[in-house]
Design a protein around this motif. Structure first.
Motif, PDB file in Angstrom:
ATOM      1  N   MET A 222       0.839  -1.192   0.000  1.00  0.00           N
ATOM      2  CA  MET A 222       0.000   0.000   0.000  1.00  0.00           C
ATOM      3  C   MET A 222       0.883   1.255   0.000  1.00  0.00           C
TER       4      MET A 222
ATOM      5  N   ALA B 292      -9.186   3.820  -0.951  1.00  0.00           N
ATOM      6  CA  ALA B 292      -9.006   2.406  -0.597  1.00  0.00           C
ATOM      7  C   ALA B 292      -9.896   1.525  -1.469  1.00  0.00           C
ATOM      8  N   LEU B 293     -11.170   1.962  -1.659  1.00  0.00           N
ATOM      9  CA  LEU B 293     -12.080   1.201  -2.520  1.00  0.00           C
ATOM     10  C   LEU B 293     -11.518   1.134  -3.940  1.00  0.00           C
ATOM     11  N   SER B 294     -11.028   2.274  -4.410  1.00  0.00           N
ATOM     12  CA  SER B 294     -10.482   2.333  -5.763  1.00  0.00           C
ATOM     13  C   SER B 294      -9.311   1.365  -5.920  1.00  0.00           C
ATOM     14  N   ASP B 295      -8.420   1.362  -4.902  1.00  0.00           N
ATOM     15  CA  ASP B 295      -7.285   0.433  -4.938  1.00  0.00           C
ATOM     16  C   ASP B 295      -7.758  -1.012  -4.964  1.00  0.00           C
ATOM     17  N   CYS B 296      -8.778  -1.324  -4.141  1.00  0.00           N
ATOM     18  CA  CYS B 296      -9.329  -2.682  -4.099  1.00  0.00           C
ATOM     19  C   CYS B 296      -9.879  -3.082  -5.458  1.00  0.00           C
ATOM     20  N   TYR B 297     -10.730  -2.194  -6.024  1.00  0.00           N
ATOM     21  CA  TYR B 297     -11.374  -2.518  -7.299  1.00  0.00           C
ATOM     22  C   TYR B 297     -10.333  -2.715  -8.398  1.00  0.00           C
TER      23      TYR B 297
ATOM     24  N   ALA C 114      -7.254  -3.670  -7.909  1.00  0.00           N
ATOM     25  CA  ALA C 114      -6.557  -4.925  -7.612  1.00  0.00           C
ATOM     26  C   ALA C 114      -7.383  -6.115  -8.097  1.00  0.00           C
ATOM     27  N   LEU C 115      -8.709  -5.933  -8.096  1.00  0.00           N
ATOM     28  CA  LEU C 115      -9.586  -7.003  -8.567  1.00  0.00           C
ATOM     29  C   LEU C 115      -9.656  -7.048 -10.088  1.00  0.00           C
TER      30      LEU C 115
END
Lengths: 121, 147, 359
Positions: free
Chosen positions: A1, B41-46, B48-49
């Motif tokens: 991160m 954080a949501l953007s990073d998650c999406y 990453a998916l």
């Protein structure tokens, strides 16, 4: 991160909100007017090419506040004109922002149907 | 007693408690900053998916709008905003709250003319003037071939 | 019969008595300093109804019914009812009082309604147009918020000068009687507008009206503030109270020692910071008068009280069109005695020749 990125998001996003709070506290502008000016400012800054660098710099810190909504409107218009010409002037803005607006309408509708208004506590 | 509105306003100012900017502005910064970080954080998650950046970004908006509408329905969002102030108004979650709250409140006046019609009573101007500004911008760049 | 004292004030030959009274409140009021003053507290601010507007009607009905019960009256014992509230077309009064079958005069005086209704009821009694009259008013935080401001769940913040609408009501039954409290006189207010436009600062909008009415009462009656235990304004809150004291001081009237405000009594601004500058709404002065002040007058804990309910005469339309907010204030002089030396009798008042006096 990337912690540096989150610091930038926090600083830029927070600053945009802090400006809004200062306007509420120290001017006679009502919250509704402030939100309208945020979106219009976003369109203008987006159009002038100033907002895009901020988005590249701060990510969600620039896109989540309502100025980001304005920026998205201007971005959509520009892309749509390049693609469809004259019609893009009208279709571009709302097309780019349609997911957010439709989500607000649909979730607003669903939760309004489910819940009951509550007294302020 | 005769007094001009200006004279009276001067008296009014003396008795009106000042806004606590030293408290509200940092709080707005904090809450707004946190909401934007959740978005990041949501953007990073999406991403990453495997979602593309633009689609991830739109999905973030949808997710935040969903969460804010839910918290509005639960009667929680306005209580958070009591502390967060503009930090809860300026992010897209504030837009969602501005749509969901009149919809919920005016349900008592019926589903069509209450909920349906009053939904945009606060957020409407944002869409109206945002769209208008974008169309003016579009006209300008179309005329001058700046696209 | 009522008689005129000076230009603005009426005295009563046979001061009407407040025969019975009741106050209703809800959760926030029950958390405030006057929690024991209410006859009925409903923690659920819906009052078991399906809408906020119905809840407010319920408050008004409950207030009247409790006042009737406490005085052992039947609705048929009441000749007229004077009622009003804040909602458009006074629907809380209409639906709340629909089943009572009492001849109704609907009033709109915004938050001054308690004093307005009590004034007219007293005139009806002393002029023998009625044996018993009821005066009632109510307000509800949620219905007022919906009508005048924003949806309840909206995230907008309240400004430090804004006031919190009381969810409550008060009812008083006035008639001929020999037990206190007595209504000795009234001073009816004029519309005063000093140019305040901020709908979140009602106290400042109403303070000039309160100041005008209070100073006219003292001018008309040749009395002075020291002759009163309490000068109680309706809902000026923190901001309006400060302004009122200054305005009166400029006219040479010092009421620091006697003054208090219903909006400051009903909530504790320290412990209930949400209320910002204090309480407001028809139900604020209504419930404080009927729950807190009238019992004290009845017991003799208070002897002479000036009750000045203040109203901001704005509508959502006028505010949006950028109009200024006019205020009004009506004064009711309440006393634990029906007669005394201080208040001008008909004979003395006729010698004042107040009509020639310049205001």
């Amino acid at each position: 991160m990337d912690w540096m990125m989150y610091l930038k998001v926090f600083l830029v996003g927070g600053a945009l909100c802090a400006i809004g709070q200062a306007l509420i506290d120290y001017t006679k502008l009502t919250p509704a007017r402030i939100l309208v000016s945020y979106v219009v400012t976003g369109v203008i800054l987006g159009g002038l090419g100033i907002y895009q660098p901020l988005v590249d710099f701060a990510g969600a810190g620039a896109t989540v506040p309502l100025t980001g909504f304005g920026w998205l409107l201007s971005k959509g218009v520009k892309e749509a004109i390049a693609e469809k010409g004259l019609l893009g002037i009208l279709s571009g803005g709302l097309t780019a922002t349609s997911a957010g607006i439709a989500a607000a309408v649909i979730f607003g509708l669903i939760f309004a149907l489910i819940f009951k208004p509550k007294d302020k506590s | 007693m005769s007094m001009t509105p200006q004279e009276y306003e001067a008296i009014n100012q003396r008795y009106s408690p000042a806004s606590k900017g030293w408290k509200t502005i940092p709080m707005a910064w904090l809450f707004g900053g946190i909401i934007c970080c959740i978005g990041q954080a949501l953007s990073d998650c999406y991403q990453a998916l495997g979602l593309e950046k633009d689609i991830a970004s739109a999905s973030v908006s949808v997710t935040l709008v969903f969460l804010a509408a839910l918290l509005t329905g639960l009667g929680v969002y306005d209580n958070i905003a009591k502390y967060g102030g503009a930090g809860c108004l300026v992010p897209i979650t504030g837009f969602s709250n501005a749509v969901a709250s009149p919809a919920l409140d005016f349900k008592s006046e019926g589903l069509v003319l209450g909920l349906g019609a009053k939904m945009f009573v606060i957020a409407g101007p944002v869409i109206v003037y945002g769209t208008a500004a974008s169309v003016i911008y579009g006209l300008i760049i179309y005329i001058f071939h700046w696209y | 019969m009522p008689y005129r004292i000076g230009k603005y004030t009426l005295g009563f030959d046979q001061p009407p008595a407040v025969l019975s009274y009741a106050a209703v409140g809800s959760k926030k009021e029950s958390e405030g300093p006057l929690k024991d003053a209410f006859d009925f507290i409903e923690q659920d601010s819906y009052f078991g109804e399906k809408s906020w507007e119905r809840a407010e009607s319920r408050i008004q009905r409950e207030s009247v019914n409790r006042a009737l019960e406490k005085g052992n009256f039947d609705p048929t014992d009441i000749d007229y009812i004077f009622a009003g509230d804040l909602l458009n077309q006074c629907i809380s009064s209409v639906y709340g009082l629909r089943e009572l079958g009492i001849p109704l005069f609907g009033l709109y005086g915004a938050c001054s309604t308690m004093a307005e209704s009590l004034s007219i009821a007293s005139v009806f009694i002393d002029s023998q147009a009625a044996k018993r009259c009821a005066a009632v008013t109510s307000s509800h935080f949620c219905s007022a918020e919906r009508q005048f401001r924003f949806p309840l769940e909206y995230a907008g913040q309240r400004t430090p000068t804004s006031q919190w609408t009381v969810t409550g009501g008060g009812a008083a039954i006035v008639g001929i009687g020999n037990k206190p409290p007595f209504v000795r006189g009234i001073t009816t207010g004029t519309i005063e507008d000093y140019g305040i436009k901020d709908a979140n600062n009602m106290g400042a909008a109403m303070a000039p009206a309160a100041s005008a009415t209070i100073s006219r009462f003292f001018k008309d009656t040749h009395m002075n503030p020291a002759q009163f235990d309490l000068i109680l304004t309706g809902d000026l809150g923190y901001v309006g109270s400060g302004i009122l004291l200054e305005l009166l001081e400029r006219e040479g009237l010092d009421i620091h020692r006697q003054h208090n405000d219903c909006g400051l009594l009903i909530f504790d601004r320290e412990k209930q910071p949400d209320v910002q500058a204090g309480g407001s709404g028809c139900g604020c002065s209504g419930s404080v008068l009927c729950g807190h002040i009238l019992p004290k007058l009845q017991r003799g804990d208070l002897k002479d009280v000036l009750f000045i309910a203040t109203g901001a005469l704005l509508s959502t339309t006028s505010v949006q069109q950028g109009e200024t907010i006019p205020g009004i204030a009506h004064l009711v002089y309440l006393s634990s005695q029906a007669q005394d030396e201080a208040f001008p009798t008909r004979e003395r008042a006729s010698q004042f020749d107040g009509r020639k006096e310049k205001r």
